[in-house]
Scaffold this active site. Structure first.
Site, short mmCIF file in Angstrom:
data_model
loop_
_atom_site.label_atom_id
_atom_site.label_comp_id
_atom_site.label_asym_id
_atom_site.label_seq_id
_atom_site.Cartn_x
_atom_site.Cartn_y
_atom_site.Cartn_z
N ARG A 77 -7.01 63.70 -86.47
CA ARG A 77 -7.58 63.81 -87.82
C ARG A 77 -8.56 62.68 -88.13
O ARG A 77 -9.58 62.89 -88.78
CB ARG A 77 -6.45 63.76 -88.87
N ASN A 100 -12.21 66.85 -93.57
CA ASN A 100 -12.31 66.01 -92.37
C ASN A 100 -11.23 66.33 -91.34
O ASN A 100 -11.50 66.43 -90.15
CB ASN A 100 -12.17 64.52 -92.75
N HIS A 144 -12.52 61.72 -90.13
CA HIS A 144 -12.92 60.72 -91.14
C HIS A 144 -14.12 59.91 -90.63
O HIS A 144 -15.05 59.60 -91.37
CB HIS A 144 -11.76 59.78 -91.47
N ASP A 196 -14.32 66.93 -98.64
CA ASP A 196 -13.03 67.40 -98.10
C ASP A 196 -13.22 68.19 -96.81
O ASP A 196 -14.27 68.80 -96.60
CB ASP A 196 -12.34 68.28 -99.16
N TRP A 252 -11.79 69.68 -89.68
CA TRP A 252 -12.94 69.59 -88.75
C TRP A 252 -12.47 69.04 -87.40
O TRP A 252 -12.82 69.56 -86.35
CB TRP A 252 -14.02 68.69 -89.35
N SER A 280 -8.14 59.36 -102.92
CA SER A 280 -7.55 59.61 -104.24
C SER A 280 -6.27 58.80 -104.41
O SER A 280 -5.67 58.35 -103.43
CB SER A 280 -7.24 61.10 -104.42
N LEU A 312 -31.08 54.27 -106.10
CA LEU A 312 -30.04 55.30 -106.24
C LEU A 312 -28.76 54.53 -106.48
O LEU A 312 -28.54 53.48 -105.86
CB LEU A 312 -29.91 56.10 -104.92
#
Ligand code: IPE
Ligand code: IPE
Ligand code: MG
Length: 268
Positions: A39, A28, A43, A26, A31, A71, A137
């Protein structure tokens, strides 16, 4: 079976690196705003931060990294931002998957895919198939994911296959239908960006996860921030309902503190 390794039942060695780290990436937008950028630039930089964290997790020997990318509530954002995120996701899948594969990383996507367009759905499927046998991983990306959706979807799928369970069922009946059924529950949860909430991420699986919140905005999150989160985790005492004295290596001489290894919750 993998579920039996669920961290709610077995106390992991706290001194070691967490097996499973879950992150809400969270901050982005903030920032970018701080830099007078749109914005969406946040991202874009966020993808770079993710690349760095994936690399670090691989080096550290983390087995599962699960990140919240979009989400089920993020559809409420302005249409242009949503469509930018969708195209970024597609680009990321197209550009990065070969590299993930080279690095023995398995990519999985959890969430309700029905709302994505065909091209994105195909890219997701391709990425998962290509990397399915990798064991380095497991990187799971939660996209159009919600913790409540996960539980509801699992209950519906379970009842479709086993209608008789409508009379009553146990956690063990449900868990194979949950999104993360093949992974141990997260040991460490990290949320960047200063908010101290779960925002409908992995509600079921985070039951006993150690929570870590940092003000660092996601695009600025780097190796030293990950190390700080892990160092904080390693100072915790995970008790899973037991007393401190019952934990391995802490038994009292009279045996009073002996751990009883029944799972969390009531046993029938
Ligand atoms: C997280 O950053 C990324 C997504 C939700 C896709 P935000 O976009 O929420 O950034 P802030 O919280 O507005 O700074
Ligand atoms: C949570 O971040 C979801 C992701 C990081 C993808 P949000 O920024 O959407 O969360 P809220 O709405 O502030 O709780
Ligand atoms: Mg946010």
């Amino acid at each position: 079976m993998a579920q039996s390794q669920s961290s709610t039942r077995t106390i992991p060695d706290i001194a070691s690196v967490p097996r499973h780290i879950a992150i809400i990436m969270d901050g982005n937008g903030r920032w970018a705003k701080q830099r007078f950028l749109p914005r969406v630039m946040g991202h874009q930089r966020g993808v770079e931060a993710l690349r760095e964290v994936v690399k670090s997790c691989r080096e550290l020997g983390v087995e599962y990294l699960t990140v919240f990318a979009f989400s089920s509530e993020n559809w409420r954002r302005p249409a242009e931002e949503v469509s930018f995120l969708m195209s970024l996701f597609l680009k990321m899948l197209e550009r990065e998957v070969a590299k993930l594969h080279e690095n023995n990383i398995r990519l999985k996507i959890i969430g309700d895919r029905g709302r994505f367009d065909d091209k994105l759905m195909q890219a997701m499927q391709h990425a998962e198939q290509l990397t399915a046998d990798n064991v380095g991983l497991t990187l799971t990306i939660a996209a159009n994911y919600g913790g409540r959706w996960d539980v509801m979807h699992a209950v519906q799928a379970m009842l479709r296959e086993h209608p008789q369970l409508a009379q009553g069922f146990a956690e063990e009946d449900l868990s194979p239908y949950l999104s993360m059924s093949d992974a141990p529950e997260p040991d460490l949860f990290i949320r960047t960006g200063g908010e101290q909430r779960i925002s409908n991420f992995m509600l079921w699986q985070l039951a006993y996860t150690e929570l870590y919140f940092t003000d660092v905005l996601w695009p600025a999150f780097g190796r030293e921030d990950l190390d700080a989160a892990i160092a904080s985790y390693q100072k915790r005492e995970r008790r899973f309902g037991r007393t401190s004295e019952q934990l391995p290596g802490k038994q009292s001489p009279d045996g009073q503190g002996k751990a009883n290894d029944h799972g969390a919750g009531f046993q029938k």
